[in-house]
Design a protein around this motif. Structure first.
Motif, PDB file in Angstrom:
ATOM      1  N   ARG A 162       0.832  -1.206   0.000  1.00 30.59           N
ATOM      2  CA  ARG A 162       0.000   0.000   0.000  1.00 30.59           C
ATOM      3  C   ARG A 162       0.870   1.261   0.000  1.00 30.59           C
ATOM      4  O   ARG A 162       0.530   2.255  -0.650  1.00 30.59           O
ATOM      5  N   THR A 163       1.984   1.212   0.708  1.00 30.69           N
ATOM      6  CA  THR A 163       2.920   2.338   0.710  1.00 30.69           C
ATOM      7  C   THR A 163       3.482   2.567  -0.686  1.00 30.69           C
ATOM      8  O   THR A 163       3.580   3.707  -1.160  1.00 30.69           O
ATOM      9  N   ALA A 164       3.865   1.483  -1.357  1.00 29.34           N
ATOM     10  CA  ALA A 164       4.391   1.591  -2.718  1.00 29.34           C
ATOM     11  C   ALA A 164       3.352   2.175  -3.668  1.00 29.34           C
ATOM     12  O   ALA A 164       3.664   3.050  -4.493  1.00 29.34           O
ATOM     13  N   VAL A 165       2.125   1.688  -3.569  1.00 28.63           N
ATOM     14  CA  VAL A 165       1.050   2.178  -4.434  1.00 28.63           C
ATOM     15  C   VAL A 165       0.841   3.678  -4.233  1.00 28.63           C
ATOM     16  O   VAL A 165       0.769   4.453  -5.198  1.00 28.63           O
ATOM     17  N   ASP A 166       0.766   4.109  -2.977  1.00 26.99           N
ATOM     18  CA  ASP A 166       0.537   5.525  -2.689  1.00 26.99           C
ATOM     19  C   ASP A 166       1.680   6.395  -3.216  1.00 26.99           C
ATOM     20  O   ASP A 166       1.446   7.476  -3.767  1.00 26.99           O
ATOM     21  N   ILE A 250       2.969 -10.468  -6.690  1.00 29.24           N
ATOM     22  CA  ILE A 250       4.041  -9.512  -6.976  1.00 29.24           C
ATOM     23  C   ILE A 250       3.637  -8.484  -8.021  1.00 29.24           C
ATOM     24  O   ILE A 250       4.066  -7.322  -7.966  1.00 29.24           O
ATOM     25  N   LEU A 251       2.789  -8.874  -8.966  1.00 27.46           N
ATOM     26  CA  LEU A 251       2.310  -7.911  -9.955  1.00 27.46           C
ATOM     27  C   LEU A 251       1.171  -7.040  -9.427  1.00 27.46           C
ATOM     28  O   LEU A 251       0.830  -6.029 -10.049  1.00 27.46           O
ATOM     29  N   ASP A 252       0.593  -7.422  -8.298  1.00 27.65           N
ATOM     30  CA  ASP A 252      -0.563  -6.691  -7.766  1.00 27.65           C
ATOM     31  C   ASP A 252      -0.280  -5.213  -7.505  1.00 27.65           C
ATOM     32  O   ASP A 252      -1.052  -4.354  -7.959  1.00 27.65           O
ATOM     33  N   PRO A 253       0.803  -4.830  -6.784  1.00 28.70           N
ATOM     34  CA  PRO A 253       1.017  -3.399  -6.560  1.00 28.70           C
ATOM     35  C   PRO A 253       1.321  -2.640  -7.845  1.00 28.70           C
ATOM     36  O   PRO A 253       1.022  -1.440  -7.933  1.00 28.70           O
ATOM     37  N   VAL A 254       1.887  -3.319  -8.823  1.00 29.64           N
ATOM     38  CA  VAL A 254       2.142  -2.683 -10.119  1.00 29.64           C
ATOM     39  C   VAL A 254       0.817  -2.346 -10.792  1.00 29.64           C
ATOM     40  O   VAL A 254       0.591  -1.213 -11.238  1.00 29.64           O
ATOM     41  N   PHE A 255      -0.072  -3.320 -10.864  1.00 26.14           N
ATOM     42  CA  PHE A 255      -1.378  -3.105 -11.496  1.00 26.14           C
ATOM     43  C   PHE A 255      -2.191  -2.067 -10.723  1.00 26.14           C
ATOM     44  O   PHE A 255      -2.870  -1.223 -11.321  1.00 26.14           O
ATOM     45  N   ASP A 364      -1.607  -0.495   7.528  1.00 24.94           N
ATOM     46  CA  ASP A 364      -1.893  -1.892   7.215  1.00 24.94           C
ATOM     47  C   ASP A 364      -3.394  -2.142   7.344  1.00 24.94           C
ATOM     48  O   ASP A 364      -4.039  -1.615   8.246  1.00 24.94           O
ATOM     49  N   GLN A 365      -3.941  -2.933   6.437  1.00 24.64           N
ATOM     50  CA  GLN A 365      -5.356  -3.280   6.498  1.00 24.64           C
ATOM     51  C   GLN A 365      -5.504  -4.790   6.606  1.00 24.64           C
ATOM     52  O   GLN A 365      -4.637  -5.542   6.161  1.00 24.64           O
ATOM     53  N   ASN A 366      -6.605  -5.225   7.195  1.00 26.01           N
ATOM     54  CA  ASN A 366      -6.881  -6.651   7.320  1.00 26.01           C
ATOM     55  C   ASN A 366      -7.657  -7.100   6.083  1.00 26.01           C
ATOM     56  O   ASN A 366      -8.823  -6.756   5.908  1.00 26.01           O
ATOM     57  N   HIS A 367      -6.989  -7.844   5.222  1.00 24.98           N
ATOM     58  CA  HIS A 367      -7.576  -8.255   3.946  1.00 24.98           C
ATOM     59  C   HIS A 367      -8.838  -9.089   4.155  1.00 24.98           C
ATOM     60  O   HIS A 367      -9.831  -8.927   3.441  1.00 24.98           O
TER      61      HIS A 367
END
Length: 444
Positions: A162-166, A250-255, A364-367
């Motif tokens: 989430r930090t990377a995405v932001d 691993i591709l999730d934060p990229v997408f 952090d969030q609880n998925h």
């Protein structure tokens, strides 16, 4: 007229979704009744992480291997245990609001589609499906049934990703020019085999091998660890190798960071050799994907590596002496480069431009709780089956391309076909074993 639990939860969710947040917060009084299919290994962790939500009640469990149900019997002794998920739905389906699917990949679609047809919310492990066509059917059925869905890529909610995405969306490295993603595991490292065992042992009494095979072609039981319970990822009939196992993580934060909303248009691969049974030990998959507002150009190149292969840092802002993580992503932007390890904090380069505190650490969030709360309030989590279907389509397109090494495959996502290699189209779906066919989802 008596109202079923499913009708009650769905009606309540629709009301609460339209209500002000304070009203929703004051009215989350109903429980969510969950049935879990797949009860050990990842299944057990999915169950326990759901169970620690104070509004969750597990009302049924199912596993084709009854030996792997011992822990859930202790967790909730009064909940019935089934070996066939179809019997679960027939006998206690009216008591079930939501389903978790934590089985081998080849059975995800068959089980989850049946659950959604019955109006159940579904949390399904990654990759969403074993084939591209199945991923499309899952997204269509989720929309048609109007249920809450979530892909089991729990790192989507983790603070590091989430930090990377932001940071990327905030423009910290500028528009993205190039992406490399990798995982250290090999394509067939679980079983260590490249062909079927010569002398299959007897099937243990606690395992229903026919149910375990499900949609897949018949083959003899292989013995412990060859297929069940851990080796199945290696085998093309059941799993997707390293790319299938880790691609949706691993591709999730990229997408997510780049807001990718279209499938690759071109895929090309190299590998160290494969047969018709297992996936290659080492693979490289090159994707060409339509760009977004967060990319430098109209098309973005993403390259995937597995089996210990790593990208070169040339062309990035990372010094050549930098040791890359064993698994992660190298995201090259106009102004800087992010190294995002799998399950660790992102690092930005050149370091002198990004002193400590340059990026905000996301909460952090609880998925799992996010899925439960979504079911109770009617709020769809961000990684639903539409998103999960696209991510899975990308992953499984890479696996198809591995069968046509060095061939540049052109993909028409709308038509669900390759336009320049008809032989590849047979792998978009699969041949289903008699009695285990999956029908196309019809509009409605």
């Amino acid at each position: 007229m008596k109202q079923s639990r499913r009708t009650f939860v769905k009606t309540s969710a629709a009301f609460l979704a339209a209500a002000p947040a304070i009203v929703r917060g004051q009215n989350l009084n109903s429980q969510l009744h969950i049935a879990s299919i797949g009860t050990d290994g990842k299944g057990y962790s999915d169950i326990t992480r759901m169970a620690d939500h104070d509004k969750v009640v597990h009302v049924a469990f199912c596993d084709v291997d009854l030996e792997r149900t011992e822990k859930v019997r202790e967790l909730r002794p009064k909940a019935p245990v089934f070996q066939d998920f179809r019997e679960l739905f027939e006998q206690v389906g009216d008591e079930v609001d939501a389903v978790t699917v934590s089985t081998p990949d080849h059975m995800h679609a068959f089980i989850a589609l049946e659950a959604m047809r019955r109006g159940k919310h579904v949390y399904c492990q990654k990759p969403l499906t074993h084939t591209v066509w199945e991923a499309r059917q899952m997204a269509l059925q989720a929309k048609k049934s109007g249920v809450i869905t979530r892909l089991g890529n729990q790192i989507h909610s983790h603070t590091h990703y989430r930090t990377a995405v932001d940071a990327i969306r905030a423009g910290k490295i500028g528009k993205v020019k190039r992406v490399h993603s990798w995982v250290q595991v090999t394509g067939h490292g679980h079983s260590g085999l490249i062909s079927r065992p010569a002398s299959p042992p007897l099937i243990p009494a606690h395992l229903d091998w026919d149910l375990w095979l499900g949609v897949a072609p018949e083959r003899p039981y292989g013995g412990k660890r060859i297929y069940h319970p851990f080796g199945w990822r290696d085998w093309q009939d059941f799993g997707g190798g390293a790319l299938g196992d880790f691609g949706c993580h691993i591709l999730d934060p990229v997408f997510t960071a780049l807001n990718i909303n279209a499938a690759p248009v071109e895929i090309q691969t190299e590998h160290t050799g494969m047969n018709d049974e297992v996936w290659p030990a080492q693979s490289t998959v090159h994707y060409l994907i339509p760009g977004t507002e967060y990319t430098e150009k109209e098309m973005l190149r993403i390259t995937w590596y597995n089996g210990g292969l790593l990208p070169a840092v040339a062309g990035s802002h990372v010094p050549e002496t930098t040791a890359l993580p064993k698994s992660g992503s190298l995201i090259i932007g106009e102004m800087g480069t992010m190294v995002l390890p799998h399950y660790d904090v992102p690092r930005l380069y050149p370091e002198e431009n990004y002193p400590e505190g340059s990026i905000a650490i996301a909460i952090d969030q609880n998925h799992y709780h996010g899925f439960v709360d979504g079911c109770l309030t009617g709020r769809q989590p961000s990684d639903d089956f539409a998103y999960g279907g696209l991510l899975t389509e990308t992953v499984q397109l890479g696996n198809i391309a591995l069968r046509f090494e060095k061939k540049s495959l052109q993909w028409d996502s709308q038509a669900l076909k390759f336009t320049n290699e008809d032989a590849a189209n047979r792998y978009v779906s699969r041949d289903y074993r008699r009695g285990w066919e999956i029908s196309s989802v019809q509009p409605g």
